[in-house]
Design a protein around this motif. Sequence first.
Motif, PDB file in Angstrom:
ATOM      1  N   VAL A  79     -79.593 -69.814  42.379  1.00  0.00           N
ATOM      2  CA  VAL A  79     -79.405 -69.438  43.779  1.00  0.00           C
ATOM      3  C   VAL A  79     -80.494 -68.444  44.185  1.00  0.00           C
ATOM      4  O   VAL A  79     -80.834 -67.526  43.417  1.00  0.00           O
ATOM      5  N   ASP A  80     -81.044 -68.644  45.373  1.00  0.00           N
ATOM      6  CA  ASP A  80     -82.018 -67.698  45.913  1.00  0.00           C
ATOM      7  C   ASP A  80     -81.321 -66.371  46.211  1.00  0.00           C
ATOM      8  O   ASP A  80     -80.315 -66.327  46.927  1.00  0.00           O
ATOM      9  N   ARG A  86     -78.888 -72.621  47.479  1.00  0.00           N
ATOM     10  CA  ARG A  86     -79.257 -73.295  46.233  1.00  0.00           C
ATOM     11  C   ARG A  86     -80.736 -73.645  46.251  1.00  0.00           C
ATOM     12  O   ARG A  86     -81.286 -74.026  47.290  1.00  0.00           O
ATOM     13  N   VAL A  87     -81.393 -73.582  45.074  1.00  0.00           N
ATOM     14  CA  VAL A  87     -82.837 -73.842  45.024  1.00  0.00           C
ATOM     15  C   VAL A  87     -83.181 -75.117  44.267  1.00  0.00           C
ATOM     16  O   VAL A  87     -84.300 -75.621  44.370  1.00  0.00           O
ATOM     17  N   ASN A  88     -82.243 -75.661  43.488  1.00  0.00           N
ATOM     18  CA  ASN A  88     -82.523 -76.872  42.712  1.00  0.00           C
ATOM     19  C   ASN A  88     -81.509 -77.950  43.078  1.00  0.00           C
ATOM     20  O   ASN A  88     -80.385 -77.956  42.573  1.00  0.00           O
ATOM     21  N   GLU A  89     -81.888 -78.854  43.960  1.00  0.00           N
ATOM     22  CA  GLU A  89     -81.029 -79.958  44.360  1.00  0.00           C
ATOM     23  C   GLU A  89     -81.717 -81.280  44.058  1.00  0.00           C
ATOM     24  O   GLU A  89     -82.947 -81.366  44.006  1.00  0.00           O
ATOM     25  N   ARG A 120     -82.925 -76.625  33.977  1.00  0.00           N
ATOM     26  CA  ARG A 120     -81.612 -76.626  34.598  1.00  0.00           C
ATOM     27  C   ARG A 120     -80.812 -75.382  34.205  1.00  0.00           C
ATOM     28  O   ARG A 120     -80.836 -74.942  33.061  1.00  0.00           O
ATOM     29  N   VAL A 121     -80.104 -74.848  35.202  1.00  0.00           N
ATOM     30  CA  VAL A 121     -79.230 -73.700  34.993  1.00  0.00           C
ATOM     31  C   VAL A 121     -77.785 -74.176  35.137  1.00  0.00           C
ATOM     32  O   VAL A 121     -77.395 -74.679  36.191  1.00  0.00           O
TER      33      VAL A 121
END
Length: 587
Positions: A79-80, A86-89, A120-121
Amino acid sequence: MDLSVDARRTGFETHLVINTPAALAAMSAAGSGQVSWQIPVKTKGLTARANADGSVSFVDGAGTVASSVAAPVAWDAAVDARSGNRVNESPVRMTVAQRGKGRAVLTLTPDQGWLVDPARVFPITIDPTYASGSIGTTFDTYVSSAYPTSTYSTATELRVGTYNGGGDVYRSFLTFPITALRGLDVVSANVSLYEFYSWSCTAYPFYVHTANGTTSATTWNTQPAPIAQWGSLTTARGYSSSCAEGRVSVPITGLAQTWSKVTTYNDSAIRLSASETDNYGWKKFYSLESSQDPYVTYTYNRRPNIAAAPTMSNGVTYNGSTYVAYGSTTVTSTATDPDGSTVQQTFEVHNDTTGSAASKISSCVTSFAASGARASCNPSPSLPDNATLYVRSAVMDDRNLWNGNWSPWTTFKTALSKPAAPSVSCPGYPNGSWSTTSPTSDVACTVTVPAASGANNQPVRVYVYVDGATTPTIVISTNQTAGTFGGISVPKRDGGHSVTVMSATASTWSSDKVTTSFGWGNTSLNTPTAGTTSTGMFTASATAKPQGNATGVSATVQWRKSGAASDTADWSTGTAAPSPHRLTPAS
């Protein structure tokens, strides 16, 4: 892996959550490297239709869209920090297949490269949202002590606490349908409320109690009493930009778990309240009548699927029945879990299919295994001999959630005993005899199989070896019965002969071998037989009747290469031997 469901005013939102790298690896292994999900949908007179934008619509006979599933998306936990976004979609491919009348299956397949990227987180969330139906809040209202006979069920807001030191006190009531939770193993749950006003930006608690149901006629004077507190949250939102309005979630996992066990009613109510003397507890939330209605979110663990019918690791099939040879046999089955959880199986062996405690004779529990993997164990105590038994398996996941049903029964029989040796008879030629007169035709012999101790241990076949054959000359089927069986033929050629017999049970236990030997006429060469080949060594053996008072015979062996000039030329002579003599041919 978890399935999270958010109840909405116009439907529900589902999230598939992969919590750890280990869970992802297990799912990838179970799917042969491909991670995807199949979601069954009851269409009830509608037809599923895939759309160009990745969504799926459900249309009636006139082509009118009755409901739809939006194009799904996946994101991880990154998350920014400034925006909270969200930053990775990543888009998720969704396909649909109609599986007959009233049934369709959605298949969700994330981008595999994005999914396994080391960046990936966790947890990773996949979001297919179904936009039809109503399982959100069905009713809400609040009551005011300053207006004890007034009703507020059509208001767009809910109120708790006091704004004037207790001169006017507010409480709010919400009703939720709970049938969707029935029978679920609830992992977590929250009441989600949109708070748009508070007394200040100083966080103060409000509370969730259960209460009896309310109606549009509920007032301060007729409000139900609280039953038990199930949750609270200390928060402040909506006073200023320093604590901007927004959603807040009150944990109510214990309450949702209680609801999941309810079978006597379909709806349940909660009461919201805050301090009724301190103004700092004053809060307002949007109600069902607004665009930010309350709802309950819950995550639950689905039951594992029923196990496959067990198999026996050393089982042998005979006449449609499975036989085992050892009391410590291994039982095996496979079971899958819709959430990809590991599963454990419990096997029970019974002497009938009532499944009662009285009929159970043995059991065992496997270690936890990956969904879809084989799991095995050895029932204890050991199985009894000569029995017809029945084995089944029950499945539990790693949260101790049982499927609730047993696998199909597998029937098998035990045959644990070595059979008694059969006997062989060749009329006119007892064991050890030699006749000077040769028979005019092949000699017929019989084999007798004695009765075994128990039908399962009765031999099912007899292996017959004539004249030292290394593979059976004939295999006689006994149909698992005792008795005398024919079909054995000894060639009439002169010399010594032998018949060796051995019986075997359905579970492959073999008896000792029994041999009878006899002969007639002149001396005969037993080995090598015509056409025998060798890499340089032959064993020569012959049989002859002892003469006079002799108790044995000796032999002189001669050999030659093929292609000799005459029948009497090029012979080599070996040493006389009273027993088989190994000879090396001349080069």
